[in-house]
Design a protein around this motif. Structure first.
Motif, PDB file in Angstrom:
ATOM      1  N   ILE A  58     -24.026 -22.474   5.136  1.00  0.00           N
ATOM      2  CA  ILE A  58     -24.061 -23.124   4.472  1.00  0.00           C
ATOM      3  C   ILE A  58     -24.356 -24.907   5.354  1.00  0.00           C
ATOM      4  O   ILE A  58     -22.816 -24.786   5.993  1.00  0.00           O
ATOM      5  CB  ILE A  58     -23.166 -23.082   3.437  1.00  0.00           C
ATOM      6  N   VAL A  61     -22.504 -29.619   2.002  1.00  0.00           N
ATOM      7  CA  VAL A  61     -22.012 -29.488   0.392  1.00  0.00           C
ATOM      8  C   VAL A  61     -22.369 -31.109   0.069  1.00  0.00           C
ATOM      9  O   VAL A  61     -21.804 -32.165   0.375  1.00  0.00           O
ATOM     10  CB  VAL A  61     -20.270 -28.669   0.418  1.00  0.00           C
ATOM     11  N   GLY A  72     -14.923 -31.113  -3.632  1.00  0.00           N
ATOM     12  CA  GLY A  72     -16.975 -31.106  -2.201  1.00  0.00           C
ATOM     13  C   GLY A  72     -16.129 -31.207  -0.767  1.00  0.00           C
ATOM     14  O   GLY A  72     -16.713 -30.523  -0.085  1.00  0.00           O
ATOM     15  N   ALA A  76     -15.591 -28.691   1.723  1.00  0.00           N
ATOM     16  CA  ALA A  76     -17.136 -28.529   2.957  1.00  0.00           C
ATOM     17  C   ALA A  76     -16.435 -28.119   4.245  1.00  0.00           C
ATOM     18  O   ALA A  76     -16.538 -27.454   5.231  1.00  0.00           O
ATOM     19  CB  ALA A  76     -17.343 -29.975   3.152  1.00  0.00           C
ATOM     20  N   PHE A  83     -20.824 -32.978   4.239  1.00  0.00           N
ATOM     21  CA  PHE A  83     -20.425 -33.138   3.094  1.00  0.00           C
ATOM     22  C   PHE A  83     -21.215 -34.120   2.619  1.00  0.00           C
ATOM     23  O   PHE A  83     -21.600 -35.454   3.354  1.00  0.00           O
ATOM     24  CB  PHE A  83     -19.297 -34.442   2.966  1.00  0.00           C
ATOM     25  N   VAL A 124     -24.818 -26.088  -1.047  1.00  0.00           N
ATOM     26  CA  VAL A 124     -24.455 -26.189  -1.867  1.00  0.00           C
ATOM     27  C   VAL A 124     -23.537 -26.685  -3.425  1.00  0.00           C
ATOM     28  O   VAL A 124     -23.357 -28.178  -2.638  1.00  0.00           O
ATOM     29  CB  VAL A 124     -23.058 -24.889  -1.772  1.00  0.00           C
ATOM     30  N   VAL A 126     -22.003 -28.997  -6.298  1.00  0.00           N
ATOM     31  CA  VAL A 126     -20.249 -28.664  -6.366  1.00  0.00           C
ATOM     32  C   VAL A 126     -20.545 -29.915  -7.567  1.00  0.00           C
ATOM     33  O   VAL A 126     -20.204 -31.043  -7.599  1.00  0.00           O
ATOM     34  CB  VAL A 126     -19.085 -28.299  -5.786  1.00  0.00           C
TER      35      VAL A 126
END
Ligand code: AMP
Length: 179
Positions: A58, A61, A72, A76, A83, A124, A126
């Protein structure tokens, strides 16, 4: 030495407080502050989120203002990714991309800095809670507008009776607790 009890998903669930008629009559608000103040619950939540994406490479985030930010940044750090905040209209200082979405009454917009996500950035998303899915769907659109790839979405709580999942078909969704 303090003997900390082992946290479980059942335990997490029991730490969420129901607040009836907030912010308006008829809404049963899922208050997560009662979970957040519990050290082992907070750590367990972030660890669970991270376990869903270990090995998925990833890059960022992306968290949704404002309760998504709580998880988050911690996620991260665990995933060794960056982030990226998604904010309500007019809050971000630099050039931003925006997306509007429909609320129960009227419309709202969410924004992200255009230089936060590049083509192929693996993301991702969140947030604390998946309800109708309108917010998450808007953020997926926002990330994809900038060329990002949504690897999955993570929520602490999913209100399954509101069928938010149906608006996010094709994307892996990880909810820790379902009501
Ligand atoms: P939705 O776009 O309908 O999926 O709504 C998701 C957003 O609204 C999330 O950012 C939640 O924080 C918030 N939200 C919606 N319903 C509730 C609820 N019953 N309790 C707490 N937060 C909620």
């Amino acid at each position: 030495m303090s003997a900390e009890k082992k946290m479980t998903l059942k335990g997490l669930r029991s730490l969420i407080r129901d607040v009836p008629d907030f912010p308006k009559p008829g809404i049963l608000f899922k208050d997560i502050t009662t979970l957040l103040k519990n050290a082992s619950a907070l750590r367990f939540t972030v660890g669970k989120f991270a376990s869903k994406f270990t090995g998925s490479q990833i890059d960022q985030v992306v968290a949704i203002e404002s309760r998504g930010f709580i998880f988050g940044s911690a996620l991260a750090i665990k995933l060794k990714s960056g982030f990226v905040p998604v904010r309500k209209k007019g809050k971000l200082p630099a050039k931003s991309e925006s997306v509007s979405y429909t609320l129960e009454y009227g419309q709202d917009s969410l924004e992200v800095h255009v230089d936060a996500i590049q083509k192929g950035t693996r993301v991702v998303i969140v947030d604390d809670l998946l309800a109708t899915g309108g917010t998450a769907e808007a953020v997926v659109k926002l990330i994809e507008k900038l060329g990002g790839e949504v690897v999955g979405l993570a929520f602490l709580v999913e209100l399954s009776f509101l069928k938010g999942r149906e608006r996010l078909k094709g994307y892996p969704i990880h909810s820790l607790i379902t009501f």
